[in-house]
Each structure stands twice: as structure tokens, then as C-alpha cells.
Motif scaffolding. Structure first.
Motif, PDB file in Angstrom:
ATOM      1  N   PHE A   1       0.843  -1.190   0.000  1.00  0.00           N
ATOM      2  CA  PHE A   1       0.000   0.000   0.000  1.00  0.00           C
ATOM      3  C   PHE A   1       0.881   1.243   0.000  1.00  0.00           C
ATOM      4  O   PHE A   1       1.796   1.369   0.818  1.00  0.00           O
ATOM      5  N   ASP A   2       0.609   2.160  -0.906  1.00  0.00           N
ATOM      6  CA  ASP A   2       1.352   3.412  -1.011  1.00  0.00           C
ATOM      7  C   ASP A   2       0.782   4.404  -0.001  1.00  0.00           C
ATOM      8  O   ASP A   2      -0.270   4.999  -0.216  1.00  0.00           O
ATOM      9  N   THR A   3       1.478   4.586   1.118  1.00  0.00           N
ATOM     10  CA  THR A   3       0.952   5.426   2.191  1.00  0.00           C
ATOM     11  C   THR A   3       0.936   6.916   1.845  1.00  0.00           C
ATOM     12  O   THR A   3       0.279   7.694   2.539  1.00  0.00           O
ATOM     13  N   SER A   4       1.618   7.301   0.786  1.00  0.00           N
ATOM     14  CA  SER A   4       1.565   8.718   0.386  1.00  0.00           C
ATOM     15  C   SER A   4       0.149   9.097  -0.020  1.00  0.00           C
ATOM     16  O   SER A   4      -0.216  10.284   0.012  1.00  0.00           O
ATOM     17  N   LYS A   5      -0.675   8.113  -0.365  1.00  0.00           N
ATOM     18  CA  LYS A   5      -2.059   8.369  -0.778  1.00  0.00           C
ATOM     19  C   LYS A   5      -2.922   8.858   0.378  1.00  0.00           C
ATOM     20  O   LYS A   5      -3.990   9.424   0.154  1.00  0.00           O
ATOM     21  N   ILE A   6      -2.487   8.597   1.618  1.00  0.00           N
ATOM     22  CA  ILE A   6      -3.327   8.944   2.756  1.00  0.00           C
ATOM     23  C   ILE A   6      -2.714  10.069   3.609  1.00  0.00           C
ATOM     24  O   ILE A   6      -3.078  10.223   4.758  1.00  0.00           O
ATOM     25  N   VAL A   7      -1.804  10.856   3.010  1.00  0.00           N
ATOM     26  CA  VAL A   7      -1.203  11.974   3.737  1.00  0.00           C
ATOM     27  C   VAL A   7      -1.453  13.258   2.977  1.00  0.00           C
ATOM     28  O   VAL A   7      -1.147  13.359   1.778  1.00  0.00           O
ATOM     29  N   TYR A   8      -1.990  14.242   3.637  1.00  0.00           N
ATOM     30  CA  TYR A   8      -2.186  15.575   3.071  1.00  0.00           C
ATOM     31  C   TYR A   8      -0.821  16.169   2.732  1.00  0.00           C
ATOM     32  O   TYR A   8       0.128  16.070   3.531  1.00  0.00           O
ATOM     33  N   ASP A   9      -0.694  16.771   1.564  1.00  0.00           N
ATOM     34  CA  ASP A   9       0.641  17.230   1.136  1.00  0.00           C
ATOM     35  C   ASP A   9       1.189  18.352   2.011  1.00  0.00           C
ATOM     36  O   ASP A   9       2.402  18.603   1.998  1.00  0.00           O
ATOM     37  N   LYS A  10       0.331  19.009   2.805  1.00  0.00           N
ATOM     38  CA  LYS A  10       0.808  20.063   3.698  1.00  0.00           C
ATOM     39  C   LYS A  10       0.937  19.577   5.143  1.00  0.00           C
ATOM     40  O   LYS A  10       1.250  20.379   6.030  1.00  0.00           O
ATOM     41  N   ALA A  11       0.723  18.298   5.374  1.00  0.00           N
ATOM     42  CA  ALA A  11       0.846  17.772   6.733  1.00  0.00           C
ATOM     43  C   ALA A  11       2.280  17.884   7.219  1.00  0.00           C
ATOM     44  O   ALA A  11       3.211  17.613   6.450  1.00  0.00           O
ATOM     45  N   PRO A  12       2.485  18.298   8.476  1.00  0.00           N
ATOM     46  CA  PRO A  12       3.848  18.404   8.996  1.00  0.00           C
ATOM     47  C   PRO A  12       4.517  17.040   9.122  1.00  0.00           C
ATOM     48  O   PRO A  12       3.842  16.016   9.147  1.00  0.00           O
TER      49      PRO A  12
END
Length: 342
Positions: A331-342
């Protein structure tokens, strides 16, 4: 599947969530005219970054009115998020990954508890070995016993299953019982409905202060197995829907900014007394030594209260799920992270 009377708490919460959705009680982040945001909280020390952000005015400073709502488990929180009964769920990544695989677009925007929140507490008379020194001996001693989990399919149960596998055992070697949050989990343990519980703070603090049970494992500090230790950095995060991000990006960015200010506040030792007062304003333990339990729990949890989400820890969590056949492909976890999340 064995059930405990305590599972009634989860059923009642499901009814409340359904009633809220039926009544159209959706919150402001999905509405451009509104800035009130309902955020999942837990009994005990709970979602301290958002409790502080709301109480200290950090939310309003950034154009958001933070309103916390008690929901006792991660799966229920994500269900509430998808039903639009809350705008922000506070849950382990395992729950968000499963939601994503089922087609729900959820994104992590900020952490609420970076360090592994899960603990194992057990009845004193069982004399379970210290799992932080030898987790394999601990898991062997627990084999065949009734294990409490916040909810079936929760991150706690998934992590316990991983411990079993790494110890050379099987998840099916144990019986799982849904017991809800730490307050109801402690009741189930005290009444011997369960033998041990995979839980979170203040469970360990209740055991340590009252001596009514034993803390045998803290995921945040146990060095083995490394697959668990390496999840530190993204243990429990705050999730919103992609719809919220698309419709109200300034609200989401405001939440992140407020969380960062709350982190700076709680990480300053000079603010501990005020932070404790804030924690108690949201939840008090109606039990002997309740104030001491809250203070001990908050002190133990403070190192975890940081806003950043470790991308490497998320990858480890997804890898663990693949190892345990909880997901069928990487699973590509980048799919579930907001791009501006710290």
C-alpha cells in the motif's frame, strides 16, 4: 466470537452516530459558511493537542472553532468521519488504510500521538512476564487467554496479532473481546471478563497507580520487535476526508497551525499544571486516586504529543499489515497523507 457486556458501549455509540447522520448534524468543515469543526476525542487524556488548541484559543486564532466529541475507538471515529458526524477522526493509520482500500478518500493532516500508544495490561495474579524485556515470553504466557481490545478490527488488535506472529504464535491462539476505551476496559479486567487488554493511556497509569493490575508492555518503549518499535512517529493521527480538503483547505491548514501551537505549549514543562487542568476539564476519572491517575497518564503521554507525521513510520505500518495478510498488496501510504501535513 465471544462478546462482553461492555460491547454495549460500542453499540450505543453506533446508534448515536446513525442518529446524528439521520438528523443532518454535519459540521462546518464541509460547509463554506461555517468554521466549526467536530474532532474525535477519547476518554482519559484523549486528544490533548486539540483540547489545548481549543481551550487556549489557538483554533480560533487560525479561523477554526474546535469542538471535541468523545468516541471511544479508532474504527468508530473513522465511521463517524465517513458519516459526516465528525470532521476529524483521531485513529491509528491501520484503520485509515483499510478505509482507503474500501474506496474512502481520507487524508492524515496532523499527528495527535506520535509514539506507539498501545499498551498491554493484565490481571496481577496471572504473573505475565515483562514484555518490554521479553515479548516472546509475554505472548507465550498469554496464549489461550481472553484479550480485550477497544473494538474488533482496531489498530490494537492488529498490533497484538503482529506480536503473536513475531513470537512464533498465531493470532487465533487468543480470544478477543471488544471492551471499549480504558475506563470500560479496566472494568472488564477487574471483573475478570478478560485476562489482559491491548489498550492505551490511561490504562497503564491506572495499573501503576492503583496496583489493581500490571502493565506488561508499552509499545512506545519496547525495543522489540523492531516492526512495532519502528511504527513510532505515526501511531495515531488525525484524518479528514478529501472532500473537506477540497472544499475547506483553509480550515484544514488552520487545524494544522493550531496543533503546532498546542505542541509548543504542551512540550514546555512550565505549562504542565495548566495542561493538566485542561485535561481534567474534558474528562475526570470517577475512581479512587483518579486525580493521580490523570496526572501520571499525562506525564507519560507528553513525549508523544507532537504534530508531525512520520512518513517512514506509516510505511512500516503498511508493511506490517501486508506481513499479516491484513492487506493483499503493498500500500502506497503517500495516498493517505495531506501534502501540507507536517
Amino acid at each position: 466470537m465471544e462478546r462482553s457486556p461492555v460491547v454495549r458501549e460500542e453499540r450505543e455509540m453506533r446508534k448515536l452516530l446513525a442518529a446524528a447522520f439521520a438528523a443532518g448534524l454535519t459540521v462546518g468543515a464541509a460547509n463554506a459558511q461555517e468554521t466549526t469543526v467536530r474532532i474525535q476525542d477519547y476518554p482519559g487524556v484523549g486528544n490533548m493537542l486539540m483540547r489545548i488548541a481549543a481551550t487556549k484559543g489557538f483554533c480560533e486564532k487560525h479561523g477554526v472553532k474546535c469542538q471535541l466529541q468523545m468516541i471511544p475507538s479508532g474504527p468508530l471515529g473513522v465511521q463517524a468521519l465517513l458519516a459526516k458526524s465528525v470532521d476529524v477522526a483521531f485513529a491509528p493509520p491501520e484503520v485509515a488504510i483499510n478505509a482507503s482500500l474500501k474506496g474512502s478518500a481520507v487524508k492524515g493532516v496532523v499527528s495527535g500521538a506520535q509514539l506507539n500508544v498501545f499498551q498491554i495490561v493484565a490481571r496481577n495474579e496471572l504473573k505475565i512476564p515483562d514484555g518490554e524485556k521479553n515479548y516472546k515470553a509475554m505472548m507465550a504466557a498469554l496464549k489461550g487467554m481472553k484479550i480485550g481490545v477497544p473494538a474488533r478490527g482496531s489498530g490494537a488488535e492488529l498490533q497484538f496479532a503482529l506480536l503473536a506472529e513475531k513470537a512464533g504464535l498465531k493470532p487465533g491462539d487468543y480470544t478477543y473481546v471488544a471492551v471499549g476505551a480504558p475506563n470500560t476496559s479496566f472494568g472488564a479486567l477487574s471483573s475478570k471478563q478478560i485476562d489482559a487488554s491491548v489498550t492505551f493511556e490511561p490504562s497503564a497509569s491506572i495499573c501503576d497507580v492503583t496496583k489493581a493490575c500490571a502493565t506488561v508492555y508499552r509499545g512506545a518503549f519496547a525495543p522489540e520487535p523492531k516492526e512495532v518499535f519502528n511504527t513510532n512517529g505515526a501511531s495515531s493521527d488525525m484524518w479528514v476526508t478529501q472532500e473537506t480538503i477540497d472544499k475547506s483547505p483553509k480550515v484544514v491548514d488552520g487545524l494544522i497551525a493550531a496543533a503546532k501551537e498546542a505542541e509548543a505549549f504542551i512540550q514546555n514543562p512550565a505549562n504542565f499544571a495548566e495542561a493538566l487542568k485542561i485535561a481534567k476539564s474534558y474528562f475526570e476519572f470517577k475512581m479512587p486516586q483518579g486525580d493521580e491517575v490523570m496526572e501520571t497518564s499525562l506525564k507519560a503521554a507528553i513525549p508523544a504529543y507532537k504534530a508531525g507525521i512520520s512518513r517512514e513510520a506509516l510505511k512500516q505500518i503498511a508493511a506490517n499489515m501486508l506481513t499479516m495478510n491484513q492487506i493483499s498488496a503493498p500500500f502506497d501510504t503517500s495516498k493517505i497523507v495531506y501534502d501540507k501535513a507536517p
